[in-house]
Design a protein around this motif. Structure first.
Motif, PDB file in Angstrom:
ATOM      1  N   ILE A 284       0.720 -36.173 137.413  1.00 54.70           N
ATOM      2  CA  ILE A 284       1.072 -36.631 136.057  1.00 54.70           C
ATOM      3  C   ILE A 284       1.287 -38.142 136.004  1.00 54.70           C
ATOM      4  O   ILE A 284       2.064 -38.678 136.802  1.00 54.70           O
ATOM      5  CB  ILE A 284       2.349 -35.946 135.534  1.00 54.70           C
ATOM      6  N   GLY A 285       0.565 -38.772 135.103  1.00 52.67           N
ATOM      7  CA  GLY A 285       0.821 -40.183 134.813  1.00 52.67           C
ATOM      8  C   GLY A 285       0.297 -41.175 135.838  1.00 52.67           C
ATOM      9  O   GLY A 285       0.535 -42.376 135.725  1.00 52.67           O
ATOM     10  N   GLN A 286      -0.441 -40.696 136.856  1.00 54.14           N
ATOM     11  CA  GLN A 286      -0.884 -41.621 137.911  1.00 54.14           C
ATOM     12  C   GLN A 286      -1.838 -42.681 137.357  1.00 54.14           C
ATOM     13  O   GLN A 286      -1.747 -43.844 137.717  1.00 54.14           O
ATOM     14  CB  GLN A 286      -1.562 -40.834 139.035  1.00 54.14           C
ATOM     15  N   VAL A 287      -2.765 -42.261 136.513  1.00 55.84           N
ATOM     16  CA  VAL A 287      -3.673 -43.185 135.820  1.00 55.84           C
ATOM     17  C   VAL A 287      -3.852 -42.664 134.385  1.00 55.84           C
ATOM     18  O   VAL A 287      -3.375 -41.572 134.060  1.00 55.84           O
ATOM     19  CB  VAL A 287      -5.067 -43.278 136.517  1.00 55.84           C
ATOM     20  N   ALA A 288      -4.576 -43.442 133.562  1.00 57.05           N
ATOM     21  CA  ALA A 288      -4.705 -43.080 132.145  1.00 57.05           C
ATOM     22  C   ALA A 288      -5.291 -41.685 131.952  1.00 57.05           C
ATOM     23  O   ALA A 288      -4.906 -40.961 131.031  1.00 57.05           O
ATOM     24  CB  ALA A 288      -5.576 -44.111 131.437  1.00 57.05           C
ATOM     25  N   SER A 289      -6.216 -41.285 132.831  1.00 57.90           N
ATOM     26  CA  SER A 289      -6.849 -39.976 132.651  1.00 57.90           C
ATOM     27  C   SER A 289      -5.962 -38.841 133.161  1.00 57.90           C
ATOM     28  O   SER A 289      -6.378 -37.694 133.191  1.00 57.90           O
ATOM     29  CB  SER A 289      -8.198 -39.946 133.369  1.00 57.90           C
ATOM     30  N   GLN A 290      -4.739 -39.167 133.580  1.00 64.26           N
ATOM     31  CA  GLN A 290      -3.851 -38.120 134.083  1.00 64.26           C
ATOM     32  C   GLN A 290      -2.537 -38.027 133.295  1.00 64.26           C
ATOM     33  O   GLN A 290      -1.521 -37.579 133.805  1.00 64.26           O
ATOM     34  CB  GLN A 290      -3.603 -38.338 135.590  1.00 64.26           C
ATOM     35  N   THR A 291      -2.566 -38.505 132.038  1.00 66.18           N
ATOM     36  CA  THR A 291      -1.424 -38.215 131.166  1.00 66.18           C
ATOM     37  C   THR A 291      -1.546 -36.748 130.765  1.00 66.18           C
ATOM     38  O   THR A 291      -2.597 -36.127 130.943  1.00 66.18           O
ATOM     39  CB  THR A 291      -1.454 -39.069 129.880  1.00 66.18           C
ATOM     40  N   MET A 292      -0.465 -36.209 130.201  1.00 60.76           N
ATOM     41  CA  MET A 292      -0.504 -34.789 129.873  1.00 60.76           C
ATOM     42  C   MET A 292      -1.598 -34.474 128.850  1.00 60.76           C
ATOM     43  O   MET A 292      -2.300 -33.473 128.969  1.00 60.76           O
ATOM     44  CB  MET A 292       0.853 -34.365 129.351  1.00 60.76           C
ATOM     45  N   GLU A 293      -1.748 -35.370 127.854  1.00 56.13           N
ATOM     46  CA  GLU A 293      -2.788 -35.130 126.841  1.00 56.13           C
ATOM     47  C   GLU A 293      -4.175 -35.189 127.474  1.00 56.13           C
ATOM     48  O   GLU A 293      -5.058 -34.396 127.161  1.00 56.13           O
ATOM     49  CB  GLU A 293      -2.733 -36.171 125.721  1.00 56.13           C
ATOM     50  N   ALA A 294      -4.351 -36.143 128.383  1.00 60.58           N
ATOM     51  CA  ALA A 294      -5.657 -36.297 129.024  1.00 60.58           C
ATOM     52  C   ALA A 294      -5.985 -35.063 129.868  1.00 60.58           C
ATOM     53  O   ALA A 294      -7.118 -34.564 129.848  1.00 60.58           O
ATOM     54  CB  ALA A 294      -5.672 -37.555 129.894  1.00 60.58           C
ATOM     55  N   LEU A 295      -4.994 -34.544 130.572  1.00 68.25           N
ATOM     56  CA  LEU A 295      -5.227 -33.334 131.381  1.00 68.25           C
ATOM     57  C   LEU A 295      -5.595 -32.162 130.464  1.00 68.25           C
ATOM     58  O   LEU A 295      -6.449 -31.344 130.800  1.00 68.25           O
ATOM     59  CB  LEU A 295      -3.991 -32.996 132.229  1.00 68.25           C
ATOM     60  N   GLY A 296      -4.950 -32.116 129.293  1.00 66.34           N
ATOM     61  CA  GLY A 296      -5.290 -31.071 128.319  1.00 66.34           C
ATOM     62  C   GLY A 296      -6.739 -31.184 127.878  1.00 66.34           C
ATOM     63  O   GLY A 296      -7.431 -30.177 127.722  1.00 66.34           O
ATOM     64  N   CYS A 297      -7.212 -32.413 127.699  1.00 68.75           N
ATOM     65  CA  CYS A 297      -8.605 -32.631 127.272  1.00 68.75           C
ATOM     66  C   CYS A 297      -9.605 -32.215 128.339  1.00 68.75           C
ATOM     67  O   CYS A 297     -10.698 -31.741 128.035  1.00 68.75           O
ATOM     68  CB  CYS A 297      -8.838 -34.109 126.962  1.00 68.75           C
ATOM     69  N   THR A 298      -9.254 -32.407 129.611  1.00 68.07           N
ATOM     70  CA  THR A 298     -10.211 -31.996 130.654  1.00 68.07           C
ATOM     71  C   THR A 298     -10.154 -30.485 130.861  1.00 68.07           C
ATOM     72  O   THR A 298     -11.164 -29.856 131.130  1.00 68.07           O
ATOM     73  CB  THR A 298      -9.966 -32.722 131.993  1.00 68.07           C
ATOM     74  N   ASP A 299      -8.975 -29.904 130.694  1.00 71.17           N
ATOM     75  CA  ASP A 299      -8.848 -28.456 130.885  1.00 71.17           C
ATOM     76  C   ASP A 299      -9.599 -27.654 129.836  1.00 71.17           C
ATOM     77  O   ASP A 299     -10.067 -26.557 130.118  1.00 71.17           O
ATOM     78  CB  ASP A 299      -7.366 -28.039 130.800  1.00 71.17           C
ATOM     79  N   GLU A 300      -9.707 -28.184 128.620  1.00 70.46           N
ATOM     80  CA  GLU A 300     -10.232 -27.333 127.539  1.00 70.46           C
ATOM     81  C   GLU A 300     -11.722 -27.018 127.685  1.00 70.46           C
ATOM     82  O   GLU A 300     -12.207 -26.123 127.037  1.00 70.46           O
ATOM     83  CB  GLU A 300      -9.948 -27.963 126.158  1.00 70.46           C
ATOM     84  N   VAL A 301     -12.430 -27.721 128.554  1.00 67.64           N
ATOM     85  CA  VAL A 301     -13.869 -27.440 128.679  1.00 67.64           C
ATOM     86  C   VAL A 301     -14.166 -26.384 129.745  1.00 67.64           C
ATOM     87  O   VAL A 301     -15.323 -26.024 129.953  1.00 67.64           O
ATOM     88  CB  VAL A 301     -14.687 -28.725 128.979  1.00 67.64           C
ATOM     89  N   VAL A 302     -13.138 -25.922 130.449  1.00 64.76           N
ATOM     90  CA  VAL A 302     -13.389 -24.873 131.454  1.00 64.76           C
ATOM     91  C   VAL A 302     -12.509 -23.653 131.193  1.00 64.76           C
ATOM     92  O   VAL A 302     -11.449 -23.756 130.582  1.00 64.76           O
ATOM     93  CB  VAL A 302     -13.142 -25.372 132.907  1.00 64.76           C
ATOM     94  N   SER A 303     -12.985 -22.507 131.668  1.00 65.17           N
ATOM     95  CA  SER A 303     -12.187 -21.285 131.476  1.00 65.17           C
ATOM     96  C   SER A 303     -11.484 -20.873 132.767  1.00 65.17           C
ATOM     97  O   SER A 303     -10.571 -20.049 132.743  1.00 65.17           O
ATOM     98  CB  SER A 303     -13.086 -20.160 130.976  1.00 65.17           C
ATOM     99  N   MET A 304     -11.901 -21.422 133.893  1.00 67.15           N
ATOM    100  CA  MET A 304     -11.248 -21.078 135.170  1.00 67.15           C
ATOM    101  C   MET A 304      -9.880 -21.735 135.253  1.00 67.15           C
ATOM    102  O   MET A 304      -9.687 -22.805 134.694  1.00 67.15           O
ATOM    103  CB  MET A 304     -12.053 -21.681 136.330  1.00 67.15           C
ATOM    104  N   PRO A 305      -8.964 -21.160 136.019  1.00 73.04           N
ATOM    105  CA  PRO A 305      -7.712 -21.881 136.282  1.00 73.04           C
ATOM    106  C   PRO A 305      -8.006 -23.174 137.040  1.00 73.04           C
ATOM    107  O   PRO A 305      -8.917 -23.201 137.880  1.00 73.04           O
ATOM    108  CB  PRO A 305      -6.912 -20.922 137.169  1.00 73.04           C
ATOM    109  N   VAL A 306      -7.267 -24.226 136.705  1.00 75.92           N
ATOM    110  CA  VAL A 306      -7.415 -25.497 137.434  1.00 75.92           C
ATOM    111  C   VAL A 306      -6.127 -25.723 138.215  1.00 75.92           C
ATOM    112  O   VAL A 306      -5.046 -25.845 137.626  1.00 75.92           O
ATOM    113  CB  VAL A 306      -7.649 -26.674 136.462  1.00 75.92           C
ATOM    114  N   PHE A 307      -6.226 -25.749 139.536  1.00 73.92           N
ATOM    115  CA  PHE A 307      -5.051 -25.981 140.380  1.00 73.92           C
ATOM    116  C   PHE A 307      -4.912 -27.471 140.646  1.00 73.92           C
ATOM    117  O   PHE A 307      -5.865 -28.124 141.077  1.00 73.92           O
ATOM    118  CB  PHE A 307      -5.176 -25.240 141.711  1.00 73.92           C
TER     119      PHE A 307
END
Ligand code: ATP
Ligand code: MG
Length: 382
Positions: A284-307
């Motif tokens: 969380i928060g390490q770089v711009a693409s790892q804010t909570m909203e950004a992680l939500g944006c990357t998660d929404e394109v896949v259906s598998m769990p992301v660990f």
């Protein structure tokens, strides 16, 4: 008399109905690990032993990296009938050491003429007499000599901690998005440690990223395979996707859109490979693409769990783990990653999904993804 390696494993996971399955997996992995050393792996009375290896240190190095192994001890196996010889061997093993010691004994052969307290007393007395620079401390000894009386006598002093975890392949398979950085190899290790088999996906942007950058990632995969065994690495050409994003999408969203393509392609390759989840090295928060909203944006394109096993870790903690598992040095080599080219000056830190979806519509996604998968090279490591 011969030198062997005694292997201890995590009892907790090995109870109940699954025990034979776990044990078979664990023994198979130990066999694979020592196969190049001529090692012979066998079980006796609930213990695993390795014998007949050509090089003890190499054998220890490999076996302590097998998930499910808790610790190992180099041990001497000898005839138990001559107890005087057992004591003499014990004294020999203690002679190079200094400080305090105690003897522990265990006897599964109940017909043996001495019981455990007698073995401890006799062997302890013998050592005190023959190795006068040692003293006894039964509460906090510097060294504990273990004597086990089974089919033979087994003597060991040193206990070397191993990687722990669960036997590889007992908890499914996941696909690691492996960059050349510090984080993703650690993330892969942490999930693999739970018995999860891995395959890897790496995106490269030749000619913006070099052949050496690709080799570095394969080297990281090879280090991981010391723990995980054989792995398939999918090396995916990503230049065209990045160029198209760069040319056609708003600059603030380029990194996130790129990450969405990484996830989509990884899921397709994972499905092909029989993997059930994706793994990334994000926190969380390490770089711009790892804010909570950004992680939500990357998660929404896949259906598998992301660990994301590093999600709550600081960089310094991740580095410590990377050093422990042996990936830090390779990860620190200064080659470029496809994420570091075309980086926007002002990436969105609070992206809105609708805007990203709209920005992406100008791209011919299906064709871009099909071409990337078509051009994917498969490298087997381990
Ligand atoms: P790392 O040290 O793992 O590179 P990072 O801090 O550099 O992480 P990012 O570059 O934002 O973070 O990448 C986040 C995650 O995305 C990585 O941990 C990895 O799982 C995945 N990733 C990034 N670049 C690539 C790549 N070229 N190929 C495959 N996966 C990648
Ligand atoms: Mg990176």
């Amino acid at each position: 008399m011969r030198e062997i390696l005694l292997v201890r494993f995590g009892e907790v996971f090995l109870k109940g109905q699954n025990r034979p399955y776990f044990m078979k997996k664990l023994i198979d992995h130990i066999c694979h690990a020592v196969s190049g050393l001529g090692g012979n792996v066998w079980m006796s009375e609930g213990r695993i032993y390795v014998s007949d290896f050509s090089d003890l240190d190499a054998c220890i190095h490999r076996v302590t990296r097998v998930f499910g192994v808790h610790s190992v001890s180099p041990a001497v196996e000898m005839d138990k009938d001559d107890f005087n010889a057992v004591c003499a061997q014990a004294a020999e093993m203690m002679r190079p050491l200094s400080g305090t010691f105690k003897v522990l004994a265990r006897r599964s052969d109940k017909r043996y003429p001495l019981d455990s307290p007698a073995i401890m007393r006799e062997a302890g007395g013998y050592i005190l007499e023959h190795v006068p620079h040692l003293t006894v401390d039964v509460n906090h000894p510097d060294h504990t000599l273990m004597i086990e009386i089974r089919d033979h006598a087994y003597l060991s002093v040193e206990r070397i901690p191993a990687v722990c975890g669960m036997p590889m392949g007992t908890n499914g398979k996941a696909c690691l998005l492996l960059s050349g950085g510090i984080d993703s190899p650690v993330a892969g290790f942490m999930i693999a440690k739970r018995g999860v088999e891995l395959c890897c996906v790496h995106y490269h942007s030749f000619p913006y990223t070099s052949e050496r950058a690709r080799e570095k990632v394969l080297d990281l995969a090879r280090i991981l395979s010391e723990y995980c065994g054989k792995m398939r690495v999918y090396v995916v050409p990503f230049t065209e996707i990045q160029m198209q994003i760069h040319a056609k999408c708003p600059e603030t969203y380029t990194t996130l859109i790129m990450r969405r393509y990484m996830m989509r392609i990884a899921q397709m390759l994972a499905e092909r490979d029989g993997a059930q989840a994706l793994i990334t090295g994000e926190s969380i928060g390490q770089v711009a693409s790892q804010t909570m909203e950004a992680l939500g944006c990357t998660d929404e394109v896949v259906s598998m769990p992301v660990f994301r096993p590093l999600i709550g870790m600081d960089k310094s903690e991740i580095i410590e783990r990377a050093e422990q598992i042996g990936t830090f040095e390779t990860s620190s080599l200064p080659y470029e990653d496809c994420c570091t080219i075309f980086t926007p000056k002002h990436p969105a830190t609070h992206p809105r999904k609708e805007l990203i979806r709209r920005a992406e519509q100008v791209l011919d996604s299906d064709a871009l993804i099909a071409a990337a998968i078509d051009g994917t090279e498969i490298v087997e490591v381990g």
